[in-house]
Enzyme design. Structure first.
Site, PDB file in Angstrom:
ATOM      1  CD  GLU A 149      -3.044  -0.988   0.213  1.00 14.90           C
ATOM      2  OE1 GLU A 149      -3.060   0.024  -0.509  1.00 14.90           O
ATOM      3  OE2 GLU A 149      -3.890  -1.902   0.120  1.00 14.90           O
ATOM      4  CG  ASP A 333      -5.781  -7.063  -7.684  1.00 12.34           C
ATOM      5  OD1 ASP A 333      -4.702  -7.330  -7.141  1.00 12.34           O
ATOM      6  OD2 ASP A 333      -6.638  -6.337  -7.153  1.00 12.34           O
ATOM      7  CD  GLU A 427     -14.607  -5.254  -0.804  1.00 12.98           C
ATOM      8  OE1 GLU A 427     -13.407  -5.216  -0.527  1.00 12.98           O
ATOM      9  OE2 GLU A 427     -15.206  -4.343  -1.409  1.00 12.98           O
ATOM     10  CD  GLU A 445     -10.570  -1.442  -7.819  1.00 12.71           C
ATOM     11  OE1 GLU A 445      -9.489  -1.263  -7.238  1.00 12.71           O
ATOM     12  OE2 GLU A 445     -11.684  -1.159  -7.291  1.00 12.71           O
TER      13      GLU A 445
END
Length: 894
Positions: A149, A333, A427, A445
């Site tokens: 992150e 991803d 989610e 996204e």
């Protein structure tokens, strides 16, 4: 032709108009009318410049509301708490576990938003934000942060901000005071992330202490053994950009092993005099680049060679897979994304070759249009779960980059149908498009893929999709102090959370979707988006040739390469601006979820099961559930031409279903009862049970013990405080791994029970139905601990009690058995066998001892205990009268 015309326009009025005009006319006239009507229908779908401008202005206003609220109520905190109207400062708010690892006390939201300010033409605000970042932000805080992150949000944010600041400075319009301060901060942060790569495999630790690194005794980290694939494989863009933007890309080609020889060589040539940083900085920049490449090399080497798929979680020390499920969503991803984008940014064919191998495997095993399913990497014909997570919504955008539009359109349309059904993408949602996990964190996204598809197709349909995103955000997420995440899309309840990626990504993609080139201060064709939507100039690819030091194996590509195998698509020229192309693909999925019309399933439902030809065990298993399976070639299908030939897979018809749906499973409420002083049983917290572990309903007195907080709090790895936890009931936070995995680690550490606390802030047993924790799909017979689950609000009561009193004893047991309930009125229940006595039987003394007798008096039923009442007045004669004997039909059912 007319059928084709109807499919193309989909407009009933146009069709009726065209049909009416056919009377007495030639086919040529009909064609002219049809084409005219088609044009009118297409025109009605288009969005006028005025409409686009109004939506663009609305997006700017929404951004001002969100960013302004952060600056007013939260700065210099990392995030805004939009319901509380204050900043989230780590250590001052209730711990949310690994969610808080994004927060490093470095004004996260400010840094993450820097280049978004430029894209939205907020140039004054951008210059002011850069000044604040330079003067206020510190990167040496004693705090443990997520390497992943911090890299994508903070390092990427600093680099994107530097690129924008440098561009504005070169234009001479503003930022003339800027002296690459953001770039220097980025180099410092890169140096602080470097200790995370100190592993034998080359895969980074998932966490690092910004001040003390990883292995330092003061670091409070370094015990982790696992990391996710995306966490390890999403470094190369930021690290390579840092290397090249530093002006020392000439050293990028060199592996660290030859560093000292090369340094001496360049020093002798006098090149080192031109460098703008010292030897230590120089070494670290090279190391960052090399470590990022090394991590990608390890992931590539550890792929499953038979399927070319990778797992979700990997051991950072030995490179063994911990979770072998493979998909394109959470956990994996951005690994795929960075392989493709590393090729675009760095010009190294190795990355493209690897991406293409993985992409072929994805399309073979994972992509089942319009679904993207998770499979087992070693047995990819087996799906490992029946739900999808929202992070996979980025994948259609990546497919656009590759040029594979058809599956991108199909999956995107499926996602859009889900948003129309639930307002936002949950989610997680099932393959039947029901909510699996109702949280929505304002993730960008879906907007990202919508933006890519609009730029690729020019289809105004995607502008309407973007418009719906804007409207739903305003209607369901906007609050007085910003925008709040949705705790559950089914109830619309909010969560006190506005993640930095909402400002960094969502508004950027939405604004770009509704903007023309003339509206933008930069030419977007010259930049590539990182996974956090930070802008890196593609011109970096020309600063140095592909890295010859990359000695990874040569990838063998199939000879049947498609058009896009070695391409870097341009949204300006690659795709025809033909909206009907996308429409014909979308139409097949228009009513996928049943939204928009009544959903009528086909009379015969087909499913695919991975049943091996010689293995009938799965069939027997289904029979035990009341389901009979018959191969379609044995059933009367009437359309055998549609059968697929797949080795090891039967296509079957659901011949018989269960006669009725099973009743909803009853969840037995449990409690955590605080029994030590000063609580003494008065504080009782409602808890949910587990389907595995010790069955507390069979424990007469429950399980008693003192509580100890597990370290790490998520209990997803070896327990650091095992000695202190032994013989106690463990507290652990939900998230990051399955409940069963946590239970095994805690049981191994010697805990006698476990209480899991929900990491979703604000959840509580009054507003959210209780549920039973389930296992991980494997056998859970080895787990013998008693396990209960507390929602966030109840969990906060328990943790606050522990912090205040340090020694807290609790009792885990079903709610109906909690202490103090035995003083309540108890209902007597017994089994009674009744018969009518013969006349005179009771008088004759046939019954001895204590007897119970029903006596009918005034149409009421009385229960008399003869042993107590001594056969009070010896049975009134009314009980022997025939008229009284014939009245049992009047006895109440109760």
């Amino acid at each position: 032709m007319m059928q084709s015309y109807m499919r193309t326009t989909g407009n009933k009025q146009c069709w009726e108009s065209a049909s009416a005009s056919t009377t007495g006319m030639m086919w040529k006239t009909l064609l002219v009318v049809s084409l005219f009507c088609w044009g009118k229908c297409q025109e009605s779908q288009n969005m006028t410049p005025e409409e686009k401008g109004a939506i663009r202005d609305q997006i700017v206003e929404m951004f001002d509301h969100a960013y302004g609220s952060y600056m007013k109520y939260a700065y210099p905190a990392d995030e805004l708490m939009p319901l509380s109207c204050r900043g989230r400062v780590r250590g001052q708010e209730p711990n949310r576990g690994d969610i808080d690892d994004s927060l490093g006390k470095f004004s996260l939201t400010l840094i993450d938003t820097l280049d978004t300010l430029v894209v939205l033409n907020k140039l004054d605000e951008f210059e002011e934000a850069v000044k604040k970042a330079v003067s206020d932000v510190r990167l040496d805080n004693d705090v443990v942060v997520s390497v992943f992150e911090t890299n994508i949000r903070v390092l990427g944010g600093l680099l994107g901000g530097h690129v924008m600041a440098d561009l504005l400075r070169q234009r001479g319009e503003r930022m003339q005071w800027y002296r690459d301060e953001l770039l220097h901060m980025a180099k410092e942060l890169g140096h602080r992330l470097l200790p995370a790569f100190n592993t034998t495999s080359g895969l980074p630790y998932p966490k690092v202490n910004l001040r003390y690194g990883v292995l330092n005794p003061l670091s409070r980290t370094g015990t982790e053994s696992d990391t996710c694939t995306a966490c390890a494989g999403t470094m190369i863009l930021e690290f390579a950009a840092l290397s090249r933007l530093s002006g020392n890309s000439v050293f990028e080609v060199l592996p660290y092993s030859s560093f000292f020889f090369s340094f001496f060589y360049f020093f002798m040539l006098g090149i080192i005099a031109e460098c703008s940083f010292h030897l230590k900085e120089f070494k670290h920049v090279i190391l960052l680049q090399e470590h990022a490449r090394k991590a990608l090399d390890v992931l590539w080497e550890r792929r499953q060679r038979g399927s070319d798929l990778v797992g979700t979680v990997i051991n950072i020390h030995n490179g063994e897979w911990v979770r072998r499920d493979s998909g394109v969503g959470a956990g994996i991803d951005s690994y795929y994304e960075y392989l493709m984008k590393a090729y675009i940014l760095l010009g190294d064919n190795v990355f493209l070759d690897r991406f293409n191998v993985h992409y072929s495997a994805i399309m073979k095993y994972i992509s089942q249009p319009p679904l993207l399913l998770n499979v087992h990497m070693h047995n990819p014909t087996v799906s490992v779960r029946s739900w999808m997570d929202s992070l996979l919504a980025f994948f259609p955008g990546l497919q656009v980059l590759r040029g594979d539009l058809k599956p991108a359109i199909e999956t995107h349309e499926m996602l859009y149908q889900v948003t129309k059904q639930h307002k936002f993408l949950p989610e997680a949602f099932t393959t039947e498009f029901r909510v699996h996990w109702g949280q929505h964190l304002l993730r960008p996204e879906f907007a990202e893929s919508t933006y890519y598809l609009y730029k690729a197709t020019g289809d105004p349909y995607y502008l309407r999709v973007g418009q719906s995103i804007v409207e739903k955000l305003n209607a369901y997420a906007r609050v007085p102090c910003g925008f709040a995440a949705v705790q559950d899309v089914r109830t619309g309840t909010h969560e006190d959370r506005m993640d930095s990626f909402f400002l960094a990504e969502m508004f950027k993609y939405l604004y770009l979707m509704f903007s023309e080139k003339s509206h933008l201060p930069i030419d977007m064709d010259g930049y590539i988006f990182t996974t956090e939507a930070h802008l890196l100039p593609i011109s970096l690819s020309t600063t140095q040739p592909p890295c010859p030091g990359n000695d990874t194996e040569t990838v063998r590509i199939s000879q049947e390469e498609d058009l896009f195998t070695h391409s870097c698509p341009s949204t300006e020229t690659l795709f025809p601006n033909n909206p009907s192309f996308a429409k014909t693909i979308r139409d097949g999925y228009k009513y996928l979820t049943g939204v928009g019309r009544a959903f009528h399933p086909l009379p015969i439902r087909e499913i695919e099961l991975p049943l091996h030809d010689n293995g009938m065990e799965p069939v027997e298993f289904f029979k035990s559930m009341g389901i009979s399976l018959t191969p379609l070639n044995e059933a009367n299908m009437g359309d055998t031409g549609r059968l697929k030939e797949h080795k090891g897979v039967y296509r079957v018809k659901l011949v018989a279903e269960l006669s009725q749906a099973p009743e909803e499973e009853v969840v037995v409420p449990h409690v955590v009862q605080l029994i030590s002083p000063p609580f003494l049983g008065r504080t009782v917290l409602t808890a949910g049970p587990a389907k595995f572990g010790m069955d507390l309903t069979k424990q007469e007195h429950g399980v008693k013990g003192s509580i100890v907080k597990a370290s790490p709090y998520t209990a997803c790895g070896p327990i650091d405080n095992a000695a202190g936890l032994k013989g106690h009931i463990a507290l652990a936070l939900r998230g990051d791994c399955m409940f069963a995995a946590k239970a095994r680690w805690l049981q191994k550490a010697g805990a006698i029970g476990a209480i899991f606390i929900d990491h979703r802030e604000g959840s509580n047993s009054e507003e959210t139905p209780l549920f039973q924790m389930v296992g991980d799909g494997d056998s859970t017979e080895d787990i013998t601990l008693p396990l209960v689950f507390l929602f966030s609000r109840e969990g906060a009561v328990l943790t606050a009690a522990l912090e205040k009193h340090h020694n807290v004893d609790v009792l885990l047991l079903p709610k109906e058995r909690q202490l103090g309930r035995d003083k309540m009125e108890k209902h007597v229940s017994m089994n009674l066998k009744l018969r009518l006595a013969e006349e005179g039987e009771m008088e004759g003394g046939a019954a001895s001892g204590r007897t119970l007798e029903f006596v009918l008096e005034n149409d009421e039923v009385l229960l008399k205990d003869e042993g107590v009442e001594e056969l009070r007045e010896k049975q009134q004669q009314s009980c022997t009268e025939d008229s009284d004997r014939t009245q049992p039909s009047q006895i109440p059912d109760s």
